[in-house]
Write a protein that holds these residues in place. Structure first.
Motif, PDB file in Angstrom:
ATOM      1  N   ILE A   1       6.513   1.855   0.546  1.00  0.00           N
ATOM      2  CA  ILE A   1       6.698   0.947  -0.583  1.00  0.00           C
ATOM      3  C   ILE A   1       7.834   1.519  -1.435  1.00  0.00           C
ATOM      4  O   ILE A   1       7.811   2.685  -1.817  1.00  0.00           O
ATOM      5  CB  ILE A   1       5.429   0.867  -1.472  1.00  0.00           C
ATOM      6  CG1 ILE A   1       4.151   0.629  -0.625  1.00  0.00           C
ATOM      7  CG2 ILE A   1       5.594  -0.196  -2.560  1.00  0.00           C
ATOM      8  CD1 ILE A   1       4.033  -0.709   0.037  1.00  0.00           C
TER       9      ILE A   1
ATOM     10  N   ILE B   1       9.263  -3.708  -6.960  1.00  0.00           N
ATOM     11  CA  ILE B   1       8.623  -3.221  -5.738  1.00  0.00           C
ATOM     12  C   ILE B   1       9.265  -3.965  -4.568  1.00  0.00           C
ATOM     13  O   ILE B   1       9.414  -5.191  -4.613  1.00  0.00           O
ATOM     14  CB  ILE B   1       7.100  -3.520  -5.754  1.00  0.00           C
ATOM     15  CG1 ILE B   1       6.407  -2.803  -6.915  1.00  0.00           C
ATOM     16  CG2 ILE B   1       6.452  -3.156  -4.419  1.00  0.00           C
ATOM     17  CD1 ILE B   1       6.481  -1.304  -6.877  1.00  0.00           C
TER      18      ILE B   1
ATOM     19  N   ILE C   1       9.679   1.843  -4.883  1.00  0.00           N
ATOM     20  CA  ILE C   1       9.586   1.624  -6.339  1.00  0.00           C
ATOM     21  C   ILE C   1      11.006   1.807  -6.867  1.00  0.00           C
ATOM     22  O   ILE C   1      11.592   2.890  -6.735  1.00  0.00           O
ATOM     23  CB  ILE C   1       8.656   2.636  -7.037  1.00  0.00           C
ATOM     24  CG1 ILE C   1       7.236   2.583  -6.458  1.00  0.00           C
ATOM     25  CG2 ILE C   1       8.626   2.375  -8.558  1.00  0.00           C
ATOM     26  CD1 ILE C   1       6.295   3.657  -7.039  1.00  0.00           C
TER      27      ILE C   1
ATOM     28  N   VAL D   1       0.948   3.538  -6.032  1.00  0.00           N
ATOM     29  CA  VAL D   1       2.153   2.808  -6.475  1.00  0.00           C
ATOM     30  C   VAL D   1       1.962   2.319  -7.918  1.00  0.00           C
ATOM     31  O   VAL D   1       2.846   2.469  -8.773  1.00  0.00           O
ATOM     32  CB  VAL D   1       2.457   1.619  -5.532  1.00  0.00           C
ATOM     33  CG1 VAL D   1       3.553   0.719  -6.110  1.00  0.00           C
ATOM     34  CG2 VAL D   1       2.850   2.121  -4.149  1.00  0.00           C
TER      35      VAL D   1
ATOM     36  N   SER E   1       4.414   3.975 -10.872  1.00  0.00           N
ATOM     37  CA  SER E   1       5.527   3.118 -11.338  1.00  0.00           C
ATOM     38  C   SER E   1       5.782   3.213 -12.845  1.00  0.00           C
ATOM     39  O   SER E   1       6.929   3.469 -13.267  1.00  0.00           O
ATOM     40  CB  SER E   1       5.285   1.665 -10.931  1.00  0.00           C
ATOM     41  OG  SER E   1       5.234   1.566  -9.532  1.00  0.00           O
TER      42      SER E   1
END
Ligand code: AMP
Length: 141
Positions: A104, A87, A106, A69, A73
């Motif tokens: 998760i 997030i 993004i 992540v 990102s």
């Protein structure tokens, strides 16, 4: 937290039973575009291990997931010319979780642009394909 359901939609994506707009994959992780994006380039990052939510994953596997992540990102922000990213991660139906395989979100952000509501508006297919192409090459290295 309930038991892991092997037929949840992300488990089926991981098994290749249903398609996704993949933007990144490694041995432990898959990332693809959300079909109901809150903004352009809304990406979901999921571990390949079975985990219902944040409380259900081994800390070492969680560290790998969050490392991806962290790596993806800023590349997503750069590739799309966004101003930043958000997030998001939901645990439990009462908290808004609808797919019970840990993921998760993004979500790229542009100054002055408000977010679409969570999980309500289907993306335009062509726009999704175009964004997937841009991000796949941006996230490849
Ligand atoms: P939540 O469990 O609340 O974090 O939300 C699940 C997210 O998965 C939502 O943002 C949905 O738009 C997204 N989603 C559901 N099915 C798919 C799918 N087949 N491909 C990509 N995204 C999906």
């Amino acid at each position: 937290m309930g038991a892991y359901d092997d037929d949840n939609i992300f488990a089926r994506i991981l098994r290749g039973e249903i398609p996704c707009s993949k933007v990144y994959e490694d041995d432990d992780t898959l990332a693809f575009l959300d079909i109901m994006p809150r903004s352009k380039g809304h990406v979901l990052v999921i571990p390949k291990v079975k985990a219902v939510d944040l409380t259900d994953i081994d800390p070492a596997a969680l560290a790998k997931l969050m490392t991806v992540v962290q790596k993806l990102s800023p590349k997503i922000v750069k590739a799309l010319g966004a101003d930043g990213f958000m997030i998001q991660q939901f645990n439990g139906a009462g908290a808004g979780q609808t797919v019970f395989h840990l993921h998760i979100h993004i979500i790229p952000r542009w100054e002055g642009e408000s977010l679409k509501p969570h999980g309500t508006t289907m993306a335009d297919k062509d726009e999704l394909a175009e964004t997937a192409e841009v991000l796949s090459s941006a996230l490849a290295d």
